[in-house]
Design a protein around this motif. Structure first.
Motif, PDB file in Angstrom:
ATOM      1  N   ILE A 115       0.989   8.165  -4.784  1.00 56.91           N
ATOM      2  CA  ILE A 115       1.100   9.618  -4.749  1.00 56.91           C
ATOM      3  C   ILE A 115       2.046   9.982  -3.602  1.00 56.91           C
ATOM      4  CG2 ILE A 115      -1.158  10.017  -5.800  1.00 56.91           C
ATOM      5  CD1 ILE A 115      -2.336  10.389  -3.044  1.00 56.91           C
ATOM      6  N   PRO A 116       2.535  11.223  -3.537  1.00 57.90           N
ATOM      7  CA  PRO A 116       3.520  11.580  -2.503  1.00 57.90           C
ATOM      8  C   PRO A 116       3.079  11.233  -1.085  1.00 57.90           C
ATOM      9  CG  PRO A 116       3.401  13.319  -4.133  1.00 57.90           C
ATOM     10  CD  PRO A 116       2.326  12.341  -4.486  1.00 57.90           C
ATOM     11  N   GLN A 117       1.781  11.323  -0.791  1.00 62.10           N
ATOM     12  CA  GLN A 117       1.312  11.008   0.559  1.00 62.10           C
ATOM     13  C   GLN A 117       1.425   9.529   0.881  1.00 62.10           C
ATOM     14  OE1 GLN A 117      -0.273  12.900  -1.616  1.00 62.10           O
ATOM     15  NE2 GLN A 117      -0.239  14.930  -0.665  1.00 62.10           N
ATOM     16  N   GLU A 118       1.660   8.689  -0.121  1.00 61.48           N
ATOM     17  CA  GLU A 118       1.784   7.244   0.085  1.00 61.48           C
ATOM     18  C   GLU A 118       3.233   6.773  -0.002  1.00 61.48           C
ATOM     19  OE1 GLU A 118      -2.614   6.221  -1.830  1.00 61.48           O
ATOM     20  OE2 GLU A 118      -0.799   6.017  -3.029  1.00 61.48           O
ATOM     21  N   ILE A 119       4.169   7.720   0.048  1.00 62.75           N
ATOM     22  CA  ILE A 119       5.590   7.398   0.028  1.00 62.75           C
ATOM     23  C   ILE A 119       6.212   7.891   1.339  1.00 62.75           C
ATOM     24  CG2 ILE A 119       7.787   7.725  -1.162  1.00 62.75           C
ATOM     25  CD1 ILE A 119       6.228   8.234  -3.725  1.00 62.75           C
ATOM     26  N   LEU A 120       6.847   6.974   2.069  1.00 57.91           N
ATOM     27  CA  LEU A 120       7.433   7.300   3.366  1.00 57.91           C
ATOM     28  C   LEU A 120       8.937   7.448   3.227  1.00 57.91           C
ATOM     29  CD1 LEU A 120       5.457   4.831   5.684  1.00 57.91           C
ATOM     30  CD2 LEU A 120       4.932   7.222   5.132  1.00 57.91           C
ATOM     31  N   TRP A 121       9.448   8.537   3.716  1.00 57.66           N
ATOM     32  CA  TRP A 121      10.890   8.808   3.660  1.00 57.66           C
ATOM     33  C   TRP A 121      11.553   8.294   4.943  1.00 57.66           C
ATOM     34  CZ3 TRP A 121      13.571  11.440  -0.282  1.00 57.66           C
ATOM     35  CH2 TRP A 121      14.933  11.645  -0.020  1.00 57.66           C
ATOM     36  N   GLY A 122      12.638   7.540   4.782  1.00 58.84           N
ATOM     37  CA  GLY A 122      13.386   7.053   5.925  1.00 58.84           C
ATOM     38  C   GLY A 122      12.797   5.806   6.561  1.00 58.84           C
ATOM     39  N   TYR A 123      11.991   5.062   5.813  1.00 61.04           N
ATOM     40  CA  TYR A 123      11.397   3.829   6.320  1.00 61.04           C
ATOM     41  C   TYR A 123      11.815   2.645   5.439  1.00 61.04           C
ATOM     42  CZ  TYR A 123       8.302   6.282   9.561  1.00 61.04           C
ATOM     43  OH  TYR A 123       7.806   7.029  10.603  1.00 61.04           O
ATOM     44  N   GLU A 124      11.672   1.452   5.980  1.00 62.26           N
ATOM     45  CA  GLU A 124      11.935   0.228   5.245  1.00 62.26           C
ATOM     46  C   GLU A 124      10.843  -0.788   5.565  1.00 62.26           C
ATOM     47  OE1 GLU A 124      15.529  -1.623   6.455  1.00 62.26           O
ATOM     48  OE2 GLU A 124      15.005  -1.642   8.580  1.00 62.26           O
ATOM     49  N   PHE A 125      10.673  -1.773   4.688  1.00 62.74           N
ATOM     50  CA  PHE A 125       9.670  -2.811   4.917  1.00 62.74           C
ATOM     51  C   PHE A 125      10.150  -3.784   5.986  1.00 62.74           C
ATOM     52  CE2 PHE A 125       8.692  -1.626   0.445  1.00 62.74           C
ATOM     53  CZ  PHE A 125       7.376  -1.233   0.637  1.00 62.74           C
ATOM     54  N   GLN A 150       0.822  -1.208   0.000  1.00 59.84           N
ATOM     55  CA  GLN A 150       0.000   0.000   0.000  1.00 59.84           C
ATOM     56  C   GLN A 150       0.856   1.259   0.000  1.00 59.84           C
ATOM     57  OE1 GLN A 150      -3.445   0.336  -0.180  1.00 59.84           O
ATOM     58  NE2 GLN A 150      -3.346  -1.852  -0.689  1.00 59.84           N
ATOM     59  N   LEU A 151       2.047   1.161   0.570  1.00 60.98           N
ATOM     60  CA  LEU A 151       2.956   2.302   0.659  1.00 60.98           C
ATOM     61  C   LEU A 151       4.267   1.975  -0.036  1.00 60.98           C
ATOM     62  CD1 LEU A 151       2.443   3.212   4.434  1.00 60.98           C
ATOM     63  CD2 LEU A 151       1.379   4.338   2.467  1.00 60.98           C
ATOM     64  N   ALA A 152       4.933   2.995  -0.506  1.00 61.86           N
ATOM     65  CA  ALA A 152       6.310   2.884  -0.990  1.00 61.86           C
ATOM     66  C   ALA A 152       7.212   3.566   0.030  1.00 61.86           C
ATOM     67  CB  ALA A 152       6.455   3.527  -2.362  1.00 61.86           C
ATOM     68  N   VAL A 153       8.452   3.139   0.111  1.00 60.51           N
ATOM     69  CA  VAL A 153       9.385   3.704   1.085  1.00 60.51           C
ATOM     70  C   VAL A 153      10.648   4.174   0.373  1.00 60.51           C
ATOM     71  CG1 VAL A 153       8.504   2.271   2.957  1.00 60.51           C
ATOM     72  CG2 VAL A 153      10.402   1.436   1.573  1.00 60.51           C
ATOM     73  N   ILE A 154      11.310   5.108   0.994  1.00 61.25           N
ATOM     74  CA  ILE A 154      12.588   5.621   0.496  1.00 61.25           C
ATOM     75  C   ILE A 154      13.621   5.475   1.605  1.00 61.25           C
ATOM     76  CG2 ILE A 154      13.847   7.652  -0.314  1.00 61.25           C
ATOM     77  CD1 ILE A 154      11.306   8.687  -1.563  1.00 61.25           C
ATOM     78  N   CYS A 155      14.696   4.765   1.314  1.00 61.59           N
ATOM     79  CA  CYS A 155      15.789   4.593   2.266  1.00 61.59           C
ATOM     80  C   CYS A 155      17.029   4.200   1.477  1.00 61.59           C
ATOM     81  CB  CYS A 155      15.453   3.535   3.323  1.00 61.59           C
ATOM     82  SG  CYS A 155      15.190   1.888   2.649  1.00 61.59           S
ATOM     83  N   ARG A 156      18.115   3.979   2.193  1.00 63.91           N
ATOM     84  CA  ARG A 156      19.361   3.594   1.530  1.00 63.91           C
ATOM     85  C   ARG A 156      19.404   2.073   1.368  1.00 63.91           C
ATOM     86  NH1 ARG A 156      22.883   7.139   0.161  1.00 63.91           N
ATOM     87  NH2 ARG A 156      22.770   9.252   1.013  1.00 63.91           N
TER      88      ARG A 156
END
Length: 340
Positions: free
Chosen positions: A283-293, A164-170
């Protein structure tokens, strides 16, 4: 996990992959649909298709029944006080109901007994041949469209699950946008490839502003953009480098950016070799910055693995402390499954 309330935003594709673009004011739309009648019939909703399927038989029975009735009427079969030497076109057909039953028996090849055609009426014989040819072609078309809708890989795509969400991390030292995909059936999906399209407004070098501009977003798994089969929940990632259409994205401007990320999985069903496609969008509200699955795959005492979909959409904050605790958390879940 931080709860983020998604604001109302226009979407081109819904979360379940349906098209949200409405086509309006097209001249001759009915004519265009009739030119491609096969696709029109296949795309029909089931209630309309079942109505078409049943009405095709009933209407052809009735139409040719009326024709047979008028043939008998023209031959004088229904006149009172007929000569004993008069041979009717259809034996034992004296009303429109009888003509309808004769048409039904002819088309369904029930066989003749009480009602049958005679040799004295060539027009009736020609009509009978025409009925069998025309209705045979109509039945092939409608039945083929019925089976084609049943065999469409669209339903198979509904058993492909996106996070349901996408995440952004290293990931491996690079800043990446990640999405998780899973196959809900045991039957394999082979030659899987995840592609992305970024929809956003854009201003060209000539100063022309486009409301919807499409940019390709490449997704990878390990070192390849294509995976041999989808049997486990997999995480695909997109590298946010200078060549990415999402270049310049930061945690501060993520919520203020206006874009929609369409993610499409193309795969081949191993059982039928048919291709299927499943889509979702973020959409941007469904993308979390600094999170991982969170981990979703655990080992069992029987030497196998179990995918716990209670954790499929769960995310956790990504920091050094979490990196150290990830392994212990996974071992704890594996120990729970072994004790069950």
């Amino acid at each position: 996990m931080i709860n983020r309330k998604a604001e109302v935003q226009r979407r081109i594709v819904s979360k379940d992959g349906h098209n949200n673009v409405r086509i309006d004011n097209v001249e001759g739309m009915v004519r265009l649909y009739l030119h491609d009648i096969w696709t029109t019939v296949v795309d029909m909703k089931w209630r309309y298709k079942l109505t078409l399927f049943s009405s095709t038989f009933v209407m052809t029975w009735f139409t040719f029944g009326v024709i047979f009735y008028f043939i008998g009427l023209g031959n004088g079969d229904f006149d009172a006080g007929l000569n004993s030497n008069h041979t009717p076109c259809m034996m034992n057909v004296e009303t429109l109901t009888g003509a309808f039953l004769f048409s039904l028996e002819s088309q369904t090849t029930i066989g003749y007994g009480f009602r049958y055609i005679t040799e004295e009426c060539p027009l009736a014989m020609f009509t009978l041949v025409a009925q069998l040819v025309i209705t045979g072609l109509a039945e092939i078309f409608v039945t083929g469209a019925f089976l084609a809708k049943l065999a469409r890989p669209k339903k198979r795509a509904e058993t492909i699950k996106f996070s349901q969400l996408a995440v952004i991390c290293r990931h491996q030292g690079k800043l990446c946008l990640m999405v998780r995909v899973a196959n809900m059936r045991k039957s394999l999906l082979i030659q899987c490839q995840l592609t992305g399209k970024l929809f956003h407004s854009n201003v060209t070098q000539e100063g022309e502003k486009t409301q919807i501009h499409q940019s390709s977003v490449d997704f990878y798994m390990d070192s390849s953009s294509e995976c041999p089969f989808l049997i486990l929940p997999l995480t695909f990632y997109h590298i946010l480098d200078d060549q990415s259409p999402l270049a310049g994205l930061t945690s501060e401007n993520l919520c203020t950016r206006e874009f929609e990320l369409l993610v499409t999985l193309n795969a081949t069903m191993e059982s039928t070799a048919a291709t299927c496609q499943s889509r979702t969008s973020y959409i941007p509200q469904e993308i979390l910055w600094g999170y991982e699955f969170k981990p979703v795959l655990f080992s069992t005492t029987g030497g196998g693995y179990v995918a716990d979909f209670n954790f499929f959409d769960k995310v956790q904050a990504r920091n050094d402390a979490n990196f150290l605790s990830n392994n212990s958390e996974k071992e704890k879940h594996e120990e729970d499954y072994k004790n069950e």
